[in-house]
Design an enzyme around this catalytic site. Structure first.
Site, PDB file in Angstrom:
ATOM      1  N   ASP A   1     -63.491   5.602 -32.432  1.00  0.00           N
ATOM      2  CA  ASP A   1     -64.369   6.768 -32.635  1.00  0.00           C
ATOM      3  C   ASP A   1     -63.511   8.036 -32.684  1.00  0.00           C
ATOM      4  O   ASP A   1     -64.033   9.132 -32.899  1.00  0.00           O
ATOM      5  CB  ASP A   1     -65.482   6.842 -31.585  1.00  0.00           C
ATOM      6  CG  ASP A   1     -64.974   6.999 -30.173  1.00  0.00           C
ATOM      7  OD1 ASP A   1     -63.750   6.967 -29.955  1.00  0.00           O
ATOM      8  OD2 ASP A   1     -65.828   7.162 -29.262  1.00  0.00           O
ATOM      9  N   SER A   2     -62.185   7.867 -32.529  1.00  0.00           N
ATOM     10  CA  SER A   2     -61.266   8.972 -32.810  1.00  0.00           C
ATOM     11  C   SER A   2     -61.404   9.411 -34.266  1.00  0.00           C
ATOM     12  O   SER A   2     -60.889  10.462 -34.646  1.00  0.00           O
ATOM     13  CB  SER A   2     -59.817   8.549 -32.529  1.00  0.00           C
ATOM     14  OG  SER A   2     -59.526   7.312 -33.145  1.00  0.00           O
TER      15      SER A   2
ATOM     16  N   ASP B   1     -65.299   0.558 -32.726  1.00  0.00           N
ATOM     17  CA  ASP B   1     -65.612   1.309 -31.506  1.00  0.00           C
ATOM     18  C   ASP B   1     -67.094   1.691 -31.535  1.00  0.00           C
ATOM     19  O   ASP B   1     -67.553   2.306 -32.507  1.00  0.00           O
ATOM     20  CB  ASP B   1     -64.774   2.598 -31.531  1.00  0.00           C
ATOM     21  CG  ASP B   1     -64.241   2.969 -30.175  1.00  0.00           C
ATOM     22  OD1 ASP B   1     -64.583   2.307 -29.185  1.00  0.00           O
ATOM     23  OD2 ASP B   1     -63.460   3.942 -30.116  1.00  0.00           O
TER      24      ASP B   1
ATOM     25  N   LYS C   1     -65.884  -2.464 -29.343  1.00  0.00           N
ATOM     26  CA  LYS C   1     -65.291  -1.910 -28.115  1.00  0.00           C
ATOM     27  C   LYS C   1     -66.253  -0.902 -27.518  1.00  0.00           C
ATOM     28  O   LYS C   1     -66.947  -0.185 -28.252  1.00  0.00           O
ATOM     29  CB  LYS C   1     -63.951  -1.233 -28.426  1.00  0.00           C
ATOM     30  CG  LYS C   1     -63.376  -0.472 -27.236  1.00  0.00           C
ATOM     31  CD  LYS C   1     -61.940  -0.038 -27.444  1.00  0.00           C
ATOM     32  CE  LYS C   1     -61.758   1.351 -28.007  1.00  0.00           C
ATOM     33  NZ  LYS C   1     -62.396   2.440 -27.258  1.00  0.00           N
TER      34      LYS C   1
ATOM     35  N   GLU D   1     -56.261   3.513 -20.896  1.00  0.00           N
ATOM     36  CA  GLU D   1     -55.790   4.779 -21.471  1.00  0.00           C
ATOM     37  C   GLU D   1     -55.349   5.756 -20.385  1.00  0.00           C
ATOM     38  O   GLU D   1     -56.101   6.050 -19.449  1.00  0.00           O
ATOM     39  CB  GLU D   1     -56.899   5.404 -22.332  1.00  0.00           C
ATOM     40  CG  GLU D   1     -56.451   6.707 -22.979  1.00  0.00           C
ATOM     41  CD  GLU D   1     -57.317   7.171 -24.152  1.00  0.00           C
ATOM     42  OE1 GLU D   1     -58.242   6.428 -24.550  1.00  0.00           O
ATOM     43  OE2 GLU D   1     -57.064   8.274 -24.666  1.00  0.00           O
TER      44      GLU D   1
HETATM   45  O1  KIV Z   1     -60.997   5.945 -30.494  1.00  0.00           O
HETATM   46  C1  KIV Z   1     -59.831   5.538 -30.387  1.00  0.00           C
HETATM   47  O2  KIV Z   1     -58.992   5.712 -31.266  1.00  0.00           O
HETATM   48  C2  KIV Z   1     -59.480   4.833 -29.170  1.00  0.00           C
HETATM   49  C3  KIV Z   1     -58.035   4.514 -28.947  1.00  0.00           C
HETATM   50  C4  KIV Z   1     -57.291   5.743 -28.654  1.00  0.00           C
HETATM   51  C5  KIV Z   1     -57.837   3.468 -27.918  1.00  0.00           C
HETATM   52  O3  KIV Z   1     -60.320   4.543 -28.374  1.00  0.00           O
END
Ligand code: KIV
Length: 275
Positions: free
Chosen positions: A55-56, A94, A124, A193
């Site tokens: 979700d980044s 995610d 995730k 993290e």
């Molecule tokens: O959203 C994301 O990119 C993440 C990673 C940094 C593990 O959760």
């Protein structure tokens, strides 16, 4: 001949079972985020084992300050693209903020929708206490789930900062116990993290499922970074855990500047590039 140096990775599709096997064999798991098919194809061909459609994408693709505004539709759109570009890597989507926190039922339905509509291999989600029931139900239904502990960016408004987590013994024990609970609920792997390396080791040594670290030290079973940080495309974010393997920001700006100059000076296209 492979252009990837010193690395002879297995060509068969990576599965959640293979990741557990890799932990047992002491083979480290190489992971990156990806948000589109073109990038996914490059990473897949370079031997990345697991791609996370994080979700980044809210920060990297959409330009938001936080990940909170990412929707289920955004996740589905980007995950489909990554699936289209990938043959070997395991693909994890995610689950966005508020797509799994309301109830186990809603989490279950949304995870199923992501799996059905994208063809990804797993989902995730962040946290522990309010998600273990959802994880158990998903796992029982055949939806592999990856946990995420330590710094959990979806809770930024609760914590107020992106500081490291687990730096005092109370918080460290909580994260440790949460990791055991996630494994117990059926998680096939856990992202850790921004926690002390010592805690990353303690958790990794206690679990049978792999840990994937991002700022969690060298003892985790695998490592993940946001790919734009790793390749030096995004250069304003400089936490200690990011190692830059390239400086694509500068390389891309130079190339685009050169291209613009050529257009302005009528050097592009030339005769060979015309019909
Ligand atoms: O959203 C994301 O990119 C993440 C990673 C940094 C593990 O959760």
């Amino acid at each position: 001949m492979s252009i990837v140096p010193h690395y002879d990775f297995e060509k068969r599709k990576v599965t959640t079972l293979r990741l557990k096997e890799m932990k047992k064999l002491g083979i480290k798991i190489a992971c990156l985020t990806a948000y589109d098919a073109t990038i996914a194809k490059i990473f897949d061909e370079a031997g990345i084992d697991l791609m996370l459609v994080g979700d980044s994408l809210g920060n990297i693709v959409q330009g938001h300050e936080t990940t909170l505004s990412v929707t289920l539709q955004d996740t589905i759109y980007h995950t489909k693209a990554v699936v289209n570009g990938t043959e070997r890597a395991l693909i994890v989507a995610d689950m966005p903020f508020m797509s799994y926190q309301v109830s186990a039922n809603e989490a279950f339905t949304n995870a199923g929708k992501i799996m059905k509509e994208t063809g990804c291999n797993a989902v995730k989600l962040e946290g522990c206490r309010n998600v273990t029931e959802a994880i158990s139900r998903m796992t029982e239904a055949g939806i592999p789930v990856m946990g995420h502990l330590g710094l959990t960016p979806q809770s930024i408004n609760q914590y107020g900062s992106y500081r490291a987590r687990g730096t005092n013994s109370e918080e460290a024990n909580q994260i440790y116990n949460d990791a055991l609970s996630l494994q117990e609920a059926g998680a096939f792997a856990i992202v850790l993290e921004k926690i002390p390396a010592e805690l990353g080791k303690r958790i990794t040594d206690s679990l049978s499922v792999p840990t994937i670290g991002i700022g969690a030290g060298p003892h985790c079973d695998g490592q993940i970074l946001v790919y734009t940080d790793m390749l030096g495309i995004t250069i304003d974010f400089n936490p200690r855990f990011v190692r830059r393997y390239s400086n694509l920001n500068e390389i891309m700006k130079k190339a685009v500047g050169h291209y613009s100059d050529d257009i302005r000076n009528s050097k592009f296209p030339n005769e060979k590039e015309s019909y």
